[in-house]
Design a protein around this motif. Structure first.
Motif, PDB file in Angstrom:
ATOM      1  N   ILE A   1      -1.640 -15.789   3.806  1.00 20.99           N
ATOM      2  CA  ILE A   1      -1.956 -16.617   4.565  1.00 20.99           C
ATOM      3  C   ILE A   1      -3.522 -17.196   3.706  1.00 20.99           C
ATOM      4  CG2 ILE A   1      -3.692 -15.218   5.786  1.00 20.99           C
ATOM      5  CD1 ILE A   1      -2.964 -17.802   8.127  1.00 20.99           C
ATOM      6  N   SER A   2      -3.771 -16.253   3.211  1.00 21.73           N
ATOM      7  CA  SER A   2      -4.954 -16.434   2.212  1.00 21.73           C
ATOM      8  C   SER A   2      -4.420 -16.538  -0.274  1.00 21.73           C
ATOM      9  CB  SER A   2      -5.714 -15.617   1.853  1.00 21.73           C
ATOM     10  OG  SER A   2      -5.915 -14.609   1.662  1.00 21.73           O
TER      11      SER A   2
ATOM     12  N   ASP B   1      11.926   6.754   0.810  1.00 20.00           N
ATOM     13  CA  ASP B   1      10.968   7.044   0.290  1.00 20.00           C
ATOM     14  C   ASP B   1      10.618   6.379  -0.931  1.00 20.00           C
ATOM     15  OD1 ASP B   1       8.564   7.381  -1.257  1.00 20.00           O
ATOM     16  OD2 ASP B   1       8.764   9.835  -0.770  1.00 20.00           O
ATOM     17  N   LEU B   2       9.957   5.196  -1.464  1.00 19.73           N
ATOM     18  CA  LEU B   2      10.340   4.774  -2.427  1.00 19.73           C
ATOM     19  C   LEU B   2      10.418   4.653  -3.554  1.00 19.73           C
ATOM     20  CD1 LEU B   2       6.973   3.724  -4.291  1.00 19.73           C
ATOM     21  CD2 LEU B   2       6.395   2.671  -1.861  1.00 19.73           C
TER      22      LEU B   2
ATOM     23  N   ASN C   1      11.189   0.862   3.017  1.00 21.74           N
ATOM     24  CA  ASN C   1       9.889   1.725   3.597  1.00 21.74           C
ATOM     25  C   ASN C   1      10.050   2.875   4.012  1.00 21.74           C
ATOM     26  OD1 ASN C   1       7.794   2.098   5.781  1.00 21.74           O
ATOM     27  ND2 ASN C   1       6.649  -0.139   5.420  1.00 21.74           N
TER      28      ASN C   1
ATOM     29  N   ILE D   1       0.444 -12.265  -1.918  1.00 22.72           N
ATOM     30  CA  ILE D   1       1.375 -13.779  -0.701  1.00 22.72           C
ATOM     31  C   ILE D   1       0.561 -13.261   0.480  1.00 22.72           C
ATOM     32  CG2 ILE D   1       3.386 -13.562   0.009  1.00 22.72           C
ATOM     33  CD1 ILE D   1       4.766 -12.012  -2.074  1.00 22.72           C
TER      34      ILE D   1
ATOM     35  N   SER E   1       3.619  -2.892   5.103  1.00 27.11           N
ATOM     36  CA  SER E   1       4.390  -2.555   6.019  1.00 27.11           C
ATOM     37  C   SER E   1       4.528  -4.256   6.878  1.00 27.11           C
ATOM     38  CB  SER E   1       3.052  -2.682   6.780  1.00 27.11           C
ATOM     39  OG  SER E   1       1.907  -3.228   6.740  1.00 27.11           O
TER      40      SER E   1
ATOM     41  N   GLN F   1      -0.349 -11.851   8.107  1.00 25.81           N
ATOM     42  CA  GLN F   1      -0.664 -12.476   7.157  1.00 25.81           C
ATOM     43  C   GLN F   1      -0.063 -12.235   6.046  1.00 25.81           C
ATOM     44  OE1 GLN F   1      -2.978  -9.695   8.999  1.00 25.81           O
ATOM     45  NE2 GLN F   1      -4.242 -10.806   9.703  1.00 25.81           N
ATOM     46  N   HIS F   2       0.084 -11.357   5.884  1.00 24.56           N
ATOM     47  CA  HIS F   2       1.017 -11.201   4.444  1.00 24.56           C
ATOM     48  C   HIS F   2       2.759 -12.178   4.818  1.00 24.56           C
ATOM     49  CE1 HIS F   2       3.000  -9.619   1.349  1.00 24.56           C
ATOM     50  NE2 HIS F   2       4.426  -9.162   1.639  1.00 24.56           N
TER      51      HIS F   2
ATOM     52  N   ARG G   1       0.458  -1.301   0.239  1.00 23.71           N
ATOM     53  CA  ARG G   1      -0.233   0.024  -0.212  1.00 23.71           C
ATOM     54  C   ARG G   1       0.445   1.236  -0.388  1.00 23.71           C
ATOM     55  NH1 ARG G   1      -3.937   2.042  -1.073  1.00 23.71           N
ATOM     56  NH2 ARG G   1      -5.169   2.729   0.009  1.00 23.71           N
TER      57      ARG G   1
ATOM     58  N   THR H   1       1.066  -7.787  -1.973  1.00 28.71           N
ATOM     59  CA  THR H   1      -0.057  -7.762  -0.755  1.00 28.71           C
ATOM     60  C   THR H   1      -1.541  -7.660  -0.988  1.00 28.71           C
ATOM     61  OG1 THR H   1      -0.535  -4.797  -0.361  1.00 28.71           O
ATOM     62  CG2 THR H   1       2.046  -6.179   1.329  1.00 28.71           C
ATOM     63  N   ARG H   2      -2.198  -8.267  -0.005  1.00 23.29           N
ATOM     64  CA  ARG H   2      -3.512  -8.457  -0.791  1.00 23.29           C
ATOM     65  C   ARG H   2      -4.757  -7.163  -0.911  1.00 23.29           C
ATOM     66  NH1 ARG H   2      -7.661 -12.607   2.191  1.00 23.29           N
ATOM     67  NH2 ARG H   2      -9.628 -10.753   2.002  1.00 23.29           N
TER      68      ARG H   2
HETATM   69  C1  LIG Z   1      -7.706 -13.550   8.286  1.00 25.03           C
HETATM   70  C2  LIG Z   1      -7.002 -12.028   7.219  1.00 25.03           C
HETATM   71  C3  LIG Z   1      -6.246 -12.810   6.306  1.00 25.03           C
HETATM   72  C4  LIG Z   1      -5.830 -11.550   5.092  1.00 25.03           C
HETATM   73  N1  LIG Z   1      -4.598 -12.263   4.425  1.00 25.03           N
HETATM   74  C5  LIG Z   1      -2.784 -11.667   3.699  1.00 25.03           C
HETATM   75  C6  LIG Z   1      -3.270 -12.292   3.092  1.00 25.03           C
HETATM   76  O1  LIG Z   1      -3.187 -13.487   2.742  1.00 25.03           O
HETATM   77  N2  LIG Z   1      -1.931 -11.852   2.556  1.00 25.03           N
HETATM   78  C7  LIG Z   1      -1.751 -10.027   2.089  1.00 25.03           C
HETATM   79  O2  LIG Z   1      -1.102  -9.117   2.038  1.00 25.03           O
HETATM   80  N3  LIG Z   1      -2.419  -9.574   3.457  1.00 25.03           N
HETATM   81  C8  LIG Z   1      -3.600 -10.380   4.351  1.00 25.03           C
HETATM   82  N4  LIG Z   1      -4.501  -9.640   5.559  1.00 25.03           N
HETATM   83  C9  LIG Z   1      -4.607  -8.126   5.325  1.00 25.03           C
HETATM   84  C10 LIG Z   1      -3.368  -7.621   6.031  1.00 25.03           C
HETATM   85  O3  LIG Z   1      -3.530  -7.765   7.576  1.00 25.03           O
HETATM   86  C11 LIG Z   1      -2.978  -6.030   5.876  1.00 25.03           C
HETATM   87  O4  LIG Z   1      -3.661  -5.488   6.324  1.00 25.03           O
HETATM   88  C12 LIG Z   1      -1.601  -6.194   4.362  1.00 25.03           C
HETATM   89  O5  LIG Z   1      -0.702  -7.133   4.530  1.00 25.03           O
HETATM   90  C13 LIG Z   1      -1.094  -4.901   4.369  1.00 25.03           C
HETATM   91  O6  LIG Z   1      -0.725  -4.794   3.290  1.00 25.03           O
HETATM   92  P1  LIG Z   1       0.304  -3.240   3.133  1.00 25.03           P
HETATM   93  O7  LIG Z   1       1.360  -3.831   3.881  1.00 25.03           O
HETATM   94  O8  LIG Z   1       0.139  -3.392   1.753  1.00 25.03           O
HETATM   95  O9  LIG Z   1      -0.144  -2.097   3.356  1.00 25.03           O
HETATM   96  P2  LIG Z   1      -0.753  -1.385   4.947  1.00 25.03           P
HETATM   97  O10 LIG Z   1      -0.650  -2.503   5.889  1.00 25.03           O
HETATM   98  O11 LIG Z   1      -0.784   0.171   4.658  1.00 25.03           O
HETATM   99  O12 LIG Z   1       1.141  -0.683   4.575  1.00 25.03           O
HETATM  100  C14 LIG Z   1       1.354   0.294   3.671  1.00 25.03           C
HETATM  101  C15 LIG Z   1       3.018   0.483   4.332  1.00 25.03           C
HETATM  102  O13 LIG Z   1       4.023   1.050   3.368  1.00 25.03           O
HETATM  103  C16 LIG Z   1       4.673   2.598   4.050  1.00 25.03           C
HETATM  104  N5  LIG Z   1       4.820   3.359   2.944  1.00 25.03           N
HETATM  105  C17 LIG Z   1       3.445   4.548   2.784  1.00 25.03           C
HETATM  106  N6  LIG Z   1       4.100   5.205   1.653  1.00 25.03           N
HETATM  107  C18 LIG Z   1       5.634   4.841   1.560  1.00 25.03           C
HETATM  108  C19 LIG Z   1       6.389   5.432   0.591  1.00 25.03           C
HETATM  109  N7  LIG Z   1       6.349   6.672  -0.389  1.00 25.03           N
HETATM  110  N8  LIG Z   1       7.752   5.544   0.539  1.00 25.03           N
HETATM  111  C20 LIG Z   1       8.222   3.478   1.250  1.00 25.03           C
HETATM  112  N9  LIG Z   1       7.216   3.146   2.027  1.00 25.03           N
HETATM  113  C21 LIG Z   1       5.854   3.904   2.247  1.00 25.03           C
HETATM  114  C22 LIG Z   1       4.268   2.381   5.286  1.00 25.03           C
HETATM  115  O14 LIG Z   1       4.705   2.741   6.064  1.00 25.03           O
HETATM  116  C23 LIG Z   1       3.390   1.615   5.418  1.00 25.03           C
HETATM  117  O15 LIG Z   1       4.365   0.575   6.593  1.00 25.03           O
HETATM  118  C24 LIG Z   1      -5.047 -10.344   5.681  1.00 25.03           C
HETATM  119  C25 LIG Z   1      -5.814 -10.068   6.807  1.00 25.03           C
HETATM  120  C26 LIG Z   1      -6.628 -10.771   7.786  1.00 25.03           C
HETATM  121  C27 LIG Z   1      -7.662 -10.139   8.427  1.00 25.03           C
END
Ligand SMILES: Cc1cc2nc3c(=O)[nH]c(=O)nc-3n(C[C@H](O)[C@H](O)[C@H](O)COP(=O)(O)OP(=O)(O)OC[C@H]3O[C@@H](n4cnc5c(N)ncnc54)[C@H](O)[C@@H]3O)c2cc1C
Ligand SMILES: Nc1ncnc2c1ncn2[C@@H]1O[C@H](COP(=O)(O)O)[C@@H](O)[C@H]1O
Lengths: 258, 321
Positions: B250-251, B303-304, B285, B248, B266, B270-271, B207, B232-233
């Motif tokens: 758990i699901s 910053d990415l 990050n 990538i 992040s 789950q990821h 994200r 990520t999901r």
């Molecule tokens: C039962 C269950 C099952 C799930 N199964 C999965 C699964 O299989 N796979 C999965 O991926 N998720 C799964 N999830 C969701 C998981 O919990 C997280 O919500 C998800 O993985 C977060 O995705 P993310 O890291 O892309 O986003 P975020 O958690 O929003 O992280 C974004 C990161 O980007 C960083 N960032 C922001 N802007 C910049 C920038 N400009 N430069 C550098 N860094 C930056 C932030 O600091 C933050 O750390 C599941 C959730 C549940 C409840």
């Protein structure tokens, strides 16, 4: 249209405490509605709003799910009534037991047109109970349902499979497990929260469901532990983007991955 | 009564079928039975199952038009009751999960979902899987047979193909399902299918990537690394920027590449459960306290949008040398 929506009340995973020996404790965890079941509730409520009828929320589990805060939370999201089967014999029930109790409750509710479940429960996330429930009720059952259109005694659904979207038509009654992106769940407003307190809650025992004995478990959990952490080098690279990129590229070469 | 020793596998995906056969072999080395594949498809697919190591194939022929893979449930249930295998391992695709759940209900058992490993405790089978969204590992023991289990891609390693397989293909006939869904339409979503678990290097945006069009930048990085794109999901489900088969966790997919590079990820359990066995883990990050940053070999704080272009330049410069 009479809709039942199944929602599991379970301990919140983010409240897991890991003890130093790797065992875990859920004692202090708060119990909540599974976050993937909220979408099922939303889908049920929207279908009722569009087609009339009623939504019954259904949850089964140990006694602690019969808690005023949880009851209110479920009902403030739009269902008309709530059925709880809360007995400690159902603590840690496996998917087969859960599906059997849900099936008995759906039969007792009676004349149900559609049963919705979430994609997976918050604690187990086995994505199994809805499918088992449909089969036990001997009605059409599908998972990964991302769209539902009801007309007369038919339902047209879209399924989001890994590589394709599939559109199917099936007769009602049916059991559908919805995806997490079917709808964004609403936040209950003040009016709904006040209304929730006045909605009926039915507390049924296993005996009320004709299940004199708790259905026999098919799976036993022999251990529950924190995952073993993998050792990592944990080298933090700071500095200007150029410096950091050069430094990282160097490490990647050293690791033999580029 | 038969011996309850054979282990069956079923997946509509041939690549996954090969992995399930490897998993089933682990079980039959204890039960002493045969590995049998239930095949719904062309005869060539049945032959392929033998090459993949199945000792016997129960062959249903091609899926009749207008039918769904899920319609196999009554057939499978009847054959299991008739031939009494020790268990059936089913590929954990969406259709596979549907087949497993419905089959388990028909047979009066609970399916072991998303098994990561089978273990034996004397003569009792144990299955390890994740619960609480990756926050805990649970070991389950089935109390009643047959054992119905699902496993996803990347859990068992497929064996080498056998040049001259000896097994037999036994025809199986359809049992009519009690109800049927009418297929109105199928729309393919992914442009190309991807086998993430086979990739040596994986770049995974999260994200932290603000807009869909910015994925071009991440793709450029993936190319510079000869890596496969994952995500990520939320990027696949919800935003729909990438096909679901690319996420990538758990699901989603379970991977063990040589290199995993998370960009703006992040690192929620789950990821990370889907990539924690990668050989080298890199995170980019802007938040140095993000969980993935503390669980990586190399954590780049920045910053990415600045680090990734610089990294692409650095990699290209090295290649040019
Ligand atoms: C039962 C269950 C099952 C799930 N199964 C999965 C699964 O299989 N796979 C999965 O991926 N998720 C799964 N999830 C969701 C998981 O919990 C997280 O919500 C998800 O993985 C977060 O995705 P993310 O890291 O892309 O986003 P975020 O958690 O929003 O992280 C974004 C990161 O980007 C960083 N960032 C922001 N802007 C910049 C920038 N400009 N430069 C550098 N860094 C930056 C932030 O600091 C933050 O750390 C599941 C959730 C549940 C409840
Ligand atoms: N104890 C329960 N009470 C009500 N619904 C449940 C229960 N357990 C599971 N479900 C429903 O079945 C779905 C799948 O659960 P699971 O197979 O545990 O992932 C959940 O999203 C719920 O909708």
């Amino acid at each position: 249209m009479k809709i039942v929506v199944c929602a599991k009340l379970a301990p919140d995973a983010s409240d897991i405490e890991v003890r130093s020996d790797g065992s875990i404790s859920l004692e202090r965890a708060e119990w909540r509605i599974g976050s993937f079941d909220l979408q099922a509730i939303e889908a049920a409520v929207r279908l009722r709003d569009a087609h009339g009828g009623s939504v019954t929320a259904l949850s089964v589990g140990p006694q602690r799910i019969n808690h005023s805060k949880l009851r209110k939370d479920l009902l403030s999201r739009g269902p008309d009534e709530l059925v709880l089967v809360a007995e400690d014999a159902l603590n840690g029930a496996d998917t087969a037991v859960t599906a059997q109790v849900l099936a008995a409750a759906v039969r007792k509710i009676g004349a149900v047109d559609l049963v919705l479940t979430g994609e997976g429960s918050a604690d187990l996330y086995f994505q199994q109970v809805g499918l088992q429930l449909g089969e036990l009720l001997a009605v059409p059952v599908f998972n990964a349902v991302s769209k539902i259109e009801v007309s007369d005694s038919q339902v047209r659904i879209e399924r989001s499979l890994e590589e394709e979207t599939e559109v199917l038509e099936l007769p009602l009654p049916a059991v559908l497990a919805v995806t997490t992106d079917i709808h964004t769940p609403r936040l209950p407003n003040m009016k709904e929260i006040l209304l929730a307190a006045k909605k009926p809650v039915y507390e049924w025992s296993l005996a009320d469901l004709g299940l004199e004995n708790t259905p026999e478990p098919r799976v036993e959990a022999v251990s529950l532990r924190a995952p073993r952490p993998v050792e990592r080098k944990r080298i933090l690279i700071e500095g200007s983007p150029e410096e950091a990129a050069q430094s990282l590229a160097g490490y990647l070469v050293k690791e033999g991955v580029v | 009564m038969a011996d309850d020793k054979d282990v069956w596998v079923f997946s509509e995906k041939p690549a996954l079928q090969a992995e399930l056969i490897a998993g089933a072999q682990q079980l039959t080395s204890h039960t002493g039975g045969q590995v049998m594949a239930v095949v719904l498809g062309a005869r060539s697919q049945a032959e392929q199952a033998l090459e993949q190591g199945a000792q016997r194939v129960l062959w249903l022929g091609e899926l009749p038009s207008g039918r769904l893979v899920e319609d196999i449930v009554p057939t499978l249930a009847a054959s299991v009751q008739d031939k009494r295998p020790f268990g059936v391992i089913i590929g954990a695709t969406i259709r596979g999960r549907a087949v497993a759940g419905r089959l388990a209900a028909r047979l009066g058992v609970a399916a072991l979902a998303d098994v990561l490993e089978f273990q034996w405790d004397d003569s009792a089978l144990l299955a390890r899987h994740m619960v609480f969204g990756g926050g805990a590992v649970r070991i389950d023991r089935p109390l009643a047979g047959p054992v119905i289990a699902t496993t996803g891609q990347g859990i068992f390693e497929a064996g080498a193909l056998q040049a001259r397989p000896k097994g037999e293909i036994e025809p199986l006939s359809w049992v009519e399902p009690p109800w049927q869904a009418a297929v109105i339409e199928r729309r393919s979503r992914a442009v190309s299918s991807v086998n993430l678990s086979a990739a040596k290097r994986v770049v995974c945006p999260g994200r932290g990537v603000a807009r869909q069009e910015d994925l071009g930048l991440i793709e450029e990085l993936a190319q510079a690394l000869s890596a496969e794109m994952a995500c990520t999901r939320p990027l696949a489900e919800g935003l729909g920027w990438l096909p679901r088969e690319r996420y990538i966790g758990i699901s989603g997919a379970m991977i063990k590449p040589d290199l995993y590079l998370g960009v703006g990820v992040s690192g929620q359990a789950q990821h990370t459960i889907g990539m924690s066995e990668s050989r080298v883990v890199v995170a980019i990050n802007k938040d140095r306290a993000a969980p993935l940053m503390t669980q990586s070999d190399y954590a780049v704080e920045g910053d990415l949008y600045q680090v990734v272009p610089a990294l692409i330049r650095a990699l290209k410069a090295r290649k040019a040398k």
